[in-house]
Write a protein that holds these residues in place. Structure first.
Motif, short mmCIF file in Angstrom:
data_model
loop_
_atom_site.label_atom_id
_atom_site.label_comp_id
_atom_site.label_asym_id
_atom_site.label_seq_id
_atom_site.Cartn_x
_atom_site.Cartn_y
_atom_site.Cartn_z
N LEU A 45 4.54 -8.01 -6.65
CA LEU A 45 3.55 -7.55 -5.72
C LEU A 45 3.77 -6.05 -5.55
N LEU A 46 2.75 -5.27 -5.80
CA LEU A 46 2.84 -3.81 -5.70
C LEU A 46 1.83 -3.29 -4.70
N PHE A 47 2.23 -2.29 -3.93
CA PHE A 47 1.33 -1.58 -3.04
C PHE A 47 1.58 -0.10 -3.25
N GLN A 48 0.52 0.63 -3.57
CA GLN A 48 0.67 2.04 -3.88
C GLN A 48 -0.13 2.86 -2.87
N PRO A 49 0.53 3.28 -1.76
CA PRO A 49 -0.20 4.03 -0.73
C PRO A 49 -0.59 5.44 -1.16
N ALA A 50 0.09 5.97 -2.19
CA ALA A 50 -0.23 7.28 -2.74
C ALA A 50 0.09 7.23 -4.23
N THR A 51 -0.40 8.18 -5.00
CA THR A 51 -0.21 8.13 -6.45
C THR A 51 1.25 8.23 -6.87
N ASN A 52 2.10 8.80 -6.02
CA ASN A 52 3.50 8.95 -6.41
C ASN A 52 4.45 8.05 -5.60
N TRP A 53 3.92 7.07 -4.88
CA TRP A 53 4.73 6.13 -4.11
C TRP A 53 4.31 4.70 -4.44
N THR A 54 5.29 3.83 -4.61
CA THR A 54 5.02 2.41 -4.80
C THR A 54 5.99 1.60 -3.95
N ILE A 55 5.45 0.68 -3.20
CA ILE A 55 6.25 -0.28 -2.45
C ILE A 55 6.08 -1.60 -3.18
N TYR A 56 7.19 -2.29 -3.42
CA TYR A 56 7.07 -3.52 -4.20
C TYR A 56 7.94 -4.64 -3.65
N ALA A 57 7.58 -5.85 -4.03
CA ALA A 57 8.36 -7.05 -3.73
C ALA A 57 8.30 -7.93 -4.96
#
Length: 168
Positions: free
Chosen positions: A1-13
């Motif tokens: 599961l990926l969430f990319q709030p900005a082009t250079n940041w990724t939050i994942y699980a």
């Protein structure tokens, strides 16, 4: 599961499961192989970033938990090396990595991991709470590379691993 709030940041699980059949050559103290497969689950949460400061900084941090059931334990016996199965093991930890480029030719990479890997259930009560074999609590590294631009690159690095019980 990926969430990319900005082009250079990724939050994942992430979540994964594993299944490893017991080695048919492993034997218990009676010379039998009654072992059932190792099964495991991993959960990981993290943040990755890249291309910060004009592409000169990238990094990540991750928290994880790994649970394994039916781990094999080796010991010396009259037959040579024998095995039994532990009940359950758990590894909790954090990993941090950074890649820095102070100049176009120079790269620095850092990494650190903390892992608390312990037996949490066992048919041998004294093993409960013990650190898992081959699992250091702390490990770290630093690497540096310099590219001279003429096809020649020079690099050096250091790695650290804290004390741990080793098993071959």
């Amino acid at each position: 599961l990926l969430f990319q709030p900005a082009t250079n940041w990724t939050i994942y699980a992430s979540y994964s499961e594993s299944y490893v059949p017991a080695d048919p050559d492993d034997q218990d103290i009676n010379g039998d192989n009654p072992f059932i497969p190792l099964v495991g689950e991993q959960v990981e949460f993290g943040v990755k970033t890249e291309d910060l400061f004009d592409g000169r900084v990238s990094g990540s941090i991750a928290l994880f938990r790994i649970e394994q059931l039916n781990l094999m334990n080796s010991f010396t016996c009259p037959l040579g090396v024998c095995y039994d199965q532990l009940g359950k093991a758990r590894s909790d930890g954090v990993e941090i990595e950074a890649d820095l480029r102070p100049t176009d030719s120079w790269q620095l990479a850092f990494g650190y991991a903390y892992t608390d890997a312990r037996v949490i259930a066992s048919n041998v009560p004294v093993q409960v709470g013990a650190q898992l074999a081959n699992s250091p609590k702390h490990s770290a590294n630093v690497w540096s590379n310099y590219d001279f631009g003429n096809g020649f690159r020079l690099g050096t690095g250091l790695a650290y691993v804290s004390d741990y019980q080793g098993v071959v």
